[in-house]
Design a protein around this motif. Sequence first.
Motif, PDB file in Angstrom:
ATOM      1  N   ILE A 106       0.874  -1.178   0.000  1.00  0.00           N
ATOM      2  CA  ILE A 106       0.000   0.000   0.000  1.00  0.00           C
ATOM      3  C   ILE A 106       0.911   1.226   0.000  1.00  0.00           C
ATOM      4  CG2 ILE A 106      -1.770   1.311   1.229  1.00  0.00           C
ATOM      5  CD1 ILE A 106      -2.783  -1.357   2.380  1.00  0.00           C
ATOM      6  N   ALA A 107       0.905   1.949  -1.109  1.00  0.00           N
ATOM      7  CA  ALA A 107       1.731   3.149  -1.253  1.00  0.00           C
ATOM      8  C   ALA A 107       0.912   4.368  -0.859  1.00  0.00           C
ATOM      9  CB  ALA A 107       2.221   3.288  -2.697  1.00  0.00           C
ATOM     10  N   LEU A 108       1.506   5.233  -0.065  1.00  0.00           N
ATOM     11  CA  LEU A 108       0.860   6.487   0.296  1.00  0.00           C
ATOM     12  C   LEU A 108       1.185   7.485  -0.809  1.00  0.00           C
ATOM     13  CD1 LEU A 108      -0.741   6.459   2.944  1.00  0.00           C
ATOM     14  CD2 LEU A 108       1.087   4.825   2.992  1.00  0.00           C
ATOM     15  N   ASP A 109       0.152   7.904  -1.521  1.00  0.00           N
ATOM     16  CA  ASP A 109       0.333   8.685  -2.734  1.00  0.00           C
ATOM     17  C   ASP A 109      -0.800   9.702  -2.870  1.00  0.00           C
ATOM     18  OD1 ASP A 109       1.401   9.317  -5.358  1.00  0.00           O
ATOM     19  OD2 ASP A 109      -0.190   8.071  -6.218  1.00  0.00           O
ATOM     20  N   LEU A 110      -0.463  10.924  -3.209  1.00  0.00           N
ATOM     21  CA  LEU A 110      -1.479  11.976  -3.345  1.00  0.00           C
ATOM     22  C   LEU A 110      -2.519  11.654  -4.416  1.00  0.00           C
ATOM     23  CD1 LEU A 110       0.622  15.252  -2.942  1.00  0.00           C
ATOM     24  CD2 LEU A 110      -1.146  14.382  -1.400  1.00  0.00           C
ATOM     25  N   LYS A 111      -2.174  10.784  -5.358  1.00  0.00           N
ATOM     26  CA  LYS A 111      -3.129  10.417  -6.408  1.00  0.00           C
ATOM     27  C   LYS A 111      -3.895   9.142  -6.060  1.00  0.00           C
ATOM     28  CE  LYS A 111      -0.460  12.662  -9.975  1.00  0.00           C
ATOM     29  NZ  LYS A 111       0.890  12.512 -10.435  1.00  0.00           N
ATOM     30  N   GLY A 112      -3.698   8.634  -4.845  1.00  0.00           N
ATOM     31  CA  GLY A 112      -4.360   7.403  -4.419  1.00  0.00           C
ATOM     32  C   GLY A 112      -5.807   7.629  -4.024  1.00  0.00           C
ATOM     33  N   SER A 113      -6.452   6.555  -3.613  1.00  0.00           N
ATOM     34  CA  SER A 113      -7.856   6.598  -3.184  1.00  0.00           C
ATOM     35  C   SER A 113      -7.968   7.191  -1.787  1.00  0.00           C
ATOM     36  CB  SER A 113      -8.430   5.178  -3.152  1.00  0.00           C
ATOM     37  OG  SER A 113      -8.365   4.589  -4.417  1.00  0.00           O
ATOM     38  N   MET A 114      -8.974   8.040  -1.608  1.00  0.00           N
ATOM     39  CA  MET A 114      -9.289   8.563  -0.279  1.00  0.00           C
ATOM     40  C   MET A 114     -10.475   7.770   0.255  1.00  0.00           C
ATOM     41  SD  MET A 114      -8.727  12.617   0.095  1.00  0.00           S
ATOM     42  CE  MET A 114      -8.988  13.350  -1.492  1.00  0.00           C
ATOM     43  N   ILE A 115     -10.262   7.146   1.408  1.00  0.00           N
ATOM     44  CA  ILE A 115     -11.305   6.312   1.995  1.00  0.00           C
ATOM     45  C   ILE A 115     -11.501   6.696   3.460  1.00  0.00           C
ATOM     46  CG2 ILE A 115     -10.984   4.375   0.394  1.00  0.00           C
ATOM     47  CD1 ILE A 115      -9.242   2.990   2.457  1.00  0.00           C
ATOM     48  N   SER A 116     -12.617   6.282   4.012  1.00  0.00           N
ATOM     49  CA  SER A 116     -12.914   6.562   5.423  1.00  0.00           C
ATOM     50  C   SER A 116     -12.146   5.587   6.316  1.00  0.00           C
ATOM     51  CB  SER A 116     -14.413   6.412   5.678  1.00  0.00           C
ATOM     52  OG  SER A 116     -14.792   5.042   5.571  1.00  0.00           O
ATOM     53  N   SER A 117     -12.128   5.855   7.602  1.00  0.00           N
ATOM     54  CA  SER A 117     -11.499   4.948   8.559  1.00  0.00           C
ATOM     55  C   SER A 117     -12.178   3.586   8.548  1.00  0.00           C
ATOM     56  CB  SER A 117     -11.544   5.536   9.976  1.00  0.00           C
ATOM     57  OG  SER A 117     -10.764   6.707  10.039  1.00  0.00           O
ATOM     58  N   GLU A 118     -13.503   3.580   8.393  1.00  0.00           N
ATOM     59  CA  GLU A 118     -14.233   2.316   8.335  1.00  0.00           C
ATOM     60  C   GLU A 118     -13.853   1.521   7.081  1.00  0.00           C
ATOM     61  OE1 GLU A 118     -16.304   5.005  11.086  1.00  0.00           O
ATOM     62  OE2 GLU A 118     -15.640   5.285   9.024  1.00  0.00           O
ATOM     63  N   GLU A 119     -13.725   2.217   5.953  1.00  0.00           N
ATOM     64  CA  GLU A 119     -13.325   1.545   4.710  1.00  0.00           C
ATOM     65  C   GLU A 119     -11.884   1.035   4.803  1.00  0.00           C
ATOM     66  OE1 GLU A 119     -15.957   3.898   1.355  1.00  0.00           O
ATOM     67  OE2 GLU A 119     -14.280   4.943   2.298  1.00  0.00           O
ATOM     68  N   PHE A 120     -11.039   1.798   5.466  1.00  0.00           N
ATOM     69  CA  PHE A 120      -9.651   1.384   5.679  1.00  0.00           C
ATOM     70  C   PHE A 120      -9.606   0.112   6.524  1.00  0.00           C
ATOM     71  CE2 PHE A 120      -5.576   1.889   8.095  1.00  0.00           C
ATOM     72  CZ  PHE A 120      -4.705   1.762   7.025  1.00  0.00           C
ATOM     73  N   SER A 121     -10.404   0.072   7.576  1.00  0.00           N
ATOM     74  CA  SER A 121     -10.493  -1.104   8.426  1.00  0.00           C
ATOM     75  C   SER A 121     -10.951  -2.315   7.614  1.00  0.00           C
ATOM     76  CB  SER A 121     -11.474  -0.845   9.575  1.00  0.00           C
ATOM     77  OG  SER A 121     -11.661  -2.001  10.344  1.00  0.00           O
ATOM     78  N   GLU A 122     -11.944  -2.095   6.784  1.00  0.00           N
ATOM     79  CA  GLU A 122     -12.470  -3.163   5.930  1.00  0.00           C
ATOM     80  C   GLU A 122     -11.403  -3.654   4.947  1.00  0.00           C
ATOM     81  OE1 GLU A 122     -16.015  -3.432   2.708  1.00  0.00           O
ATOM     82  OE2 GLU A 122     -16.512  -2.410   4.589  1.00  0.00           O
ATOM     83  N   LEU A 123     -10.634  -2.742   4.394  1.00  0.00           N
ATOM     84  CA  LEU A 123      -9.551  -3.099   3.473  1.00  0.00           C
ATOM     85  C   LEU A 123      -8.544  -4.022   4.160  1.00  0.00           C
ATOM     86  CD1 LEU A 123      -7.863  -2.696   0.804  1.00  0.00           C
ATOM     87  CD2 LEU A 123      -6.836  -0.717   1.943  1.00  0.00           C
ATOM     88  N   ILE A 124      -8.098  -3.643   5.351  1.00  0.00           N
ATOM     89  CA  ILE A 124      -7.126  -4.459   6.085  1.00  0.00           C
ATOM     90  C   ILE A 124      -7.740  -5.821   6.438  1.00  0.00           C
ATOM     91  CG2 ILE A 124      -5.789  -4.660   8.225  1.00  0.00           C
ATOM     92  CD1 ILE A 124      -5.507  -1.585   8.151  1.00  0.00           C
ATOM     93  N   GLY A 125      -8.973  -5.809   6.916  1.00  0.00           N
ATOM     94  CA  GLY A 125      -9.654  -7.054   7.273  1.00  0.00           C
ATOM     95  C   GLY A 125      -9.816  -7.975   6.077  1.00  0.00           C
ATOM     96  N   ASP A 126     -10.228  -7.425   4.938  1.00  0.00           N
ATOM     97  CA  ASP A 126     -10.415  -8.228   3.724  1.00  0.00           C
ATOM     98  C   ASP A 126      -9.093  -8.820   3.246  1.00  0.00           C
ATOM     99  OD1 ASP A 126     -13.119  -7.706   3.750  1.00  0.00           O
ATOM    100  OD2 ASP A 126     -13.053  -6.250   2.110  1.00  0.00           O
ATOM    101  N   LEU A 127      -8.017  -8.065   3.377  1.00  0.00           N
ATOM    102  CA  LEU A 127      -6.707  -8.588   2.967  1.00  0.00           C
ATOM    103  C   LEU A 127      -6.357  -9.824   3.794  1.00  0.00           C
ATOM    104  CD1 LEU A 127      -4.685  -5.297   2.443  1.00  0.00           C
ATOM    105  CD2 LEU A 127      -5.382  -6.951   0.688  1.00  0.00           C
ATOM    106  N   GLY A 128      -6.595  -9.742   5.097  1.00  0.00           N
ATOM    107  CA  GLY A 128      -6.318 -10.877   5.976  1.00  0.00           C
ATOM    108  C   GLY A 128      -7.157 -12.091   5.616  1.00  0.00           C
ATOM    109  N   ILE A 129      -8.422 -11.855   5.325  1.00  0.00           N
ATOM    110  CA  ILE A 129      -9.329 -12.950   4.963  1.00  0.00           C
ATOM    111  C   ILE A 129      -8.879 -13.609   3.659  1.00  0.00           C
ATOM    112  CG2 ILE A 129     -11.685 -13.456   4.155  1.00  0.00           C
ATOM    113  CD1 ILE A 129     -12.621 -11.296   6.228  1.00  0.00           C
ATOM    114  N   ARG A 130      -8.375 -12.799   2.723  1.00  0.00           N
ATOM    115  CA  ARG A 130      -7.938 -13.335   1.431  1.00  0.00           C
ATOM    116  C   ARG A 130      -6.514 -13.900   1.467  1.00  0.00           C
ATOM    117  NH1 ARG A 130      -8.231  -8.904  -2.450  1.00  0.00           N
ATOM    118  NH2 ARG A 130      -8.933  -7.466  -0.884  1.00  0.00           N
TER     119      ARG A 130
END
Length: 159
Positions: free
Chosen positions: A74-98
């Motif tokens: 996950i690269a921190l980049d000004l052109k990247g996606s802006m997501i909420s804290s809840e969406e960020f949590s979901e992203l990390i959780g989904d990565l673990g599940i996959r």
Amino acid sequence: MNITLVTVGKLKEKYLKDAISEYSKRLSRYCKLDIIELQDEKTPENASDKEESLIKEKEGQKILGCIKDNMYVIALDLKGSMISSEEFSELIGDLGIRGNSNIVFVIGGSLGLSKDVLSRADYKLCFSKMTFPHQLFRVMLLEQIYRGFRIMKGEPYHK
């Protein structure tokens, strides 16, 4: 889950080191955390675009040297996606599940990330269109990772 931060530049201020230490301690309940600090390249005051590009490439090679094939980047980049804290949590959780249990977050130097690092990234994340000091941003990222785990576990913190 293994979380790695690869950051360019040294952390100097004691209060930021203390904050990172605190979030590292808090995160130890949820994941194994590794922080890799890389030496930044010195940028001349009136650097040309070509000089800046070479500096980013040098820093990029150092960054890529820390990333293993099995890591989700996950690269921190000004052109990247802006997501909420809840969406960020979901992203990390989904990565673990996959099965992506090795996540690396990359914070570039003052000039940003090289094309090679951005190409290697599996996801590009933007916290804000504002510019933050890289040292302070480490604290902000760790806080959001901690918040993400708390949200994931249904624990009070994120309100």
